[in-house]
Design an enzyme around this catalytic site. Structure first.
Site, PDB file in Angstrom:
ATOM      1  N   HIS A 161       0.818  -1.225   0.000  1.00  0.00           N
ATOM      2  CA  HIS A 161       0.000   0.000   0.000  1.00  0.00           C
ATOM      3  C   HIS A 161       0.849   1.272   0.000  1.00  0.00           C
ATOM      4  O   HIS A 161       0.318   2.364  -0.181  1.00  0.00           O
ATOM      5  CB  HIS A 161      -0.923   0.037   1.225  1.00  0.00           C
ATOM      6  CG  HIS A 161      -2.000  -1.012   1.221  1.00  0.00           C
ATOM      7  ND1 HIS A 161      -2.905  -1.140   0.198  1.00  0.00           N
ATOM      8  CD2 HIS A 161      -2.313  -1.991   2.122  1.00  0.00           C
ATOM      9  CE1 HIS A 161      -3.737  -2.155   0.473  1.00  0.00           C
ATOM     10  NE2 HIS A 161      -3.390  -2.688   1.625  1.00  0.00           N
ATOM     11  N   ASP A 177      -4.498 -12.729   3.368  1.00  0.00           N
ATOM     12  CA  ASP A 177      -5.778 -12.273   3.936  1.00  0.00           C
ATOM     13  C   ASP A 177      -6.948 -12.631   3.013  1.00  0.00           C
ATOM     14  O   ASP A 177      -8.081 -12.198   3.256  1.00  0.00           O
ATOM     15  CB  ASP A 177      -5.753 -10.778   4.277  1.00  0.00           C
ATOM     16  CG  ASP A 177      -5.069  -9.927   3.236  1.00  0.00           C
ATOM     17  OD1 ASP A 177      -4.750 -10.426   2.141  1.00  0.00           O
ATOM     18  OD2 ASP A 177      -4.862  -8.725   3.522  1.00  0.00           O
ATOM     19  N   ASP A 198      -2.741 -10.303  -2.544  1.00  0.00           N
ATOM     20  CA  ASP A 198      -3.305  -9.900  -1.257  1.00  0.00           C
ATOM     21  C   ASP A 198      -4.799  -9.578  -1.447  1.00  0.00           C
ATOM     22  O   ASP A 198      -5.234  -9.218  -2.544  1.00  0.00           O
ATOM     23  CB  ASP A 198      -2.551  -8.652  -0.778  1.00  0.00           C
ATOM     24  CG  ASP A 198      -2.929  -8.208   0.629  1.00  0.00           C
ATOM     25  OD1 ASP A 198      -2.158  -8.522   1.557  1.00  0.00           O
ATOM     26  OD2 ASP A 198      -3.981  -7.547   0.803  1.00  0.00           O
TER      27      ASP A 198
END
Ligand code: ZN
Length: 350
Positions: A165, A290, A201
């Protein structure tokens, strides 16, 4: 597989993040890596290594991050404590941001303003050890890339905080330095003409996309929860294809919360087809787990065995691969799921 482990990962151990209107204990904790290391002790699918000595790491980071951002991160904690010694008891969180119409070209004198300028959420606290941990993680990612450039089939940067990110001049989403982008840039500098980053992800790899958005030498592909409902919300749509020279070198595959495993693997095929069409000579995988069905902040349904299949499929792409550790917040299962990817990869890579 060579596994470059960040020995300083515990130094980033922040207390509270803003989540759904409340300050709650951080989701991104050192325990995540504890579990990966414990699982690697049970199933030694690779060799644990310290990162290579890298006197040029600062210059390498400056190829993907703005110097004024790196300077700020490196000195943020000392500045914070210098403002008031009592600040040493509190992690740093931003509370004001320059949104549309505000100026981002000027560097404010105020610390509160600069922390807002260089961030995009209030979920990513900075504490005393954040810079040391993030920088050592970058050293791991660069070591993995150098080792793959030197002929290794695959290498893994086992690190936290994660990186995907983090953009050219901002942190957020628990990320400060973009390890996947650094690995891709390193592979380019070491001679790969074209590189691809495949981000698996749950969350869109907005930082990596932004870093390479105007370039055609690094393809960025991300499959992730649809940003219309999922973090990071403001980027990751299918119509973002790159700009200028980079037009066509970004592929987003947003999927609705609750997407089935089969649909997820179909999206993975589409992503790998784009990697092949790009004629990438090396692949960086931003490996978040995740996507797991039990993840507390995500909404896909992969089970532990699906990570073996993911690892096998990545190996069958036939490219040299650098993997960087990204998200995964079902803490007790993170170790099994990550090591399943590595084991699946090693089994299929022969
Ligand atoms: Zn994530």
């Amino acid at each position: 597989m060579k596994i470059f482990r960040n020995a300083l990962y515990r130094r980033h151990d922040a207390r509270l993040e803003m989540y759904r209107g409340r300050l709650v204990p951080c989701h991104e904790t050192p325990a995540r890596l504890d579990h990966v290391l414990a699982e690697l002790a049970r199933r030694p699918v690779g060799t644990l290594l310290e990162p290579l000595p890298q006197p040029d790491l600062g210059a390498a980071l400056a190829a993907i991050h703005a110097p004024r951002y790196l300077d700020f991160l490196a000195g943020a904690w000392d500045e914070w404590v210098a403002l008031d010694p009592a600040n040493a008891q509190t992690d740093i969180l931003p509370a004001v941001w320059p949104v549309r119409g505000f100026r981002a070209d000027l560097l404010p004198e105020s610390f509160a303003a600069r922390i807002g300028l260089f961030s995009f959420d209030a979920g990513s606290p900075i504490m005393a050890g954040t810079w040391a941990a993030a920088r050592e993680g970058a050293a791991c990612a660069r070591s993995a890339a150098l080792s793959v450039a030197g002929g290794e089939r695959a290498a893994f940067a086992l690190t936290r905080p994660p990186g995907h990110h983090a953009g050219p001049d901002f942190f957020g989403g628990y990320c400060f330095l973009n390890n996947a982008a650094l690995a891709a840039q390193t592979l380019r500098e070491q001679g790969a003409a074209r590189v691809a980053v495949l981000d698996v992800d749950y969350h869109h790899g907005n930082g990596t996309q932004t870093i390479f958005y105007g370039r055609d030498d690094v393809l960025t592909v991300s499959l992730h929860g649809d940003p219309r409902t999922e973090y990071p919300f403001f980027l990751g749509h299918a119509d973002e294809r790159g700009e200028g020279a980079g037009l066509g070198a970004n592929l987003n595959l947003p999927l609705p919360r609750g997407t089935t495993v089969e649909t997820w693997f179909e999206a993975l095929e589409a992503g790998l087809a784009a990697v092949a069409a790009h004629r990438a000579e090396a692949l960086v995988v931003a490996l978040g787990v995740d996507t797991f069905e039990g993840d507390p902040i995500s909404g896909f349904r992969l089970r532990a065995d699906d990570y073996l299949r993911l690892g096998e499929r990545l190996a069958r792409a036939g490219l040299p691969v650098v993997l960087t550790m990204e998200g995964g917040y079902a803490v007790a299962e993170v170790g099994i799921n990550v090591v399943n990817v590595l084991e699946g990869f090693e089994a299929a890579a022969g």
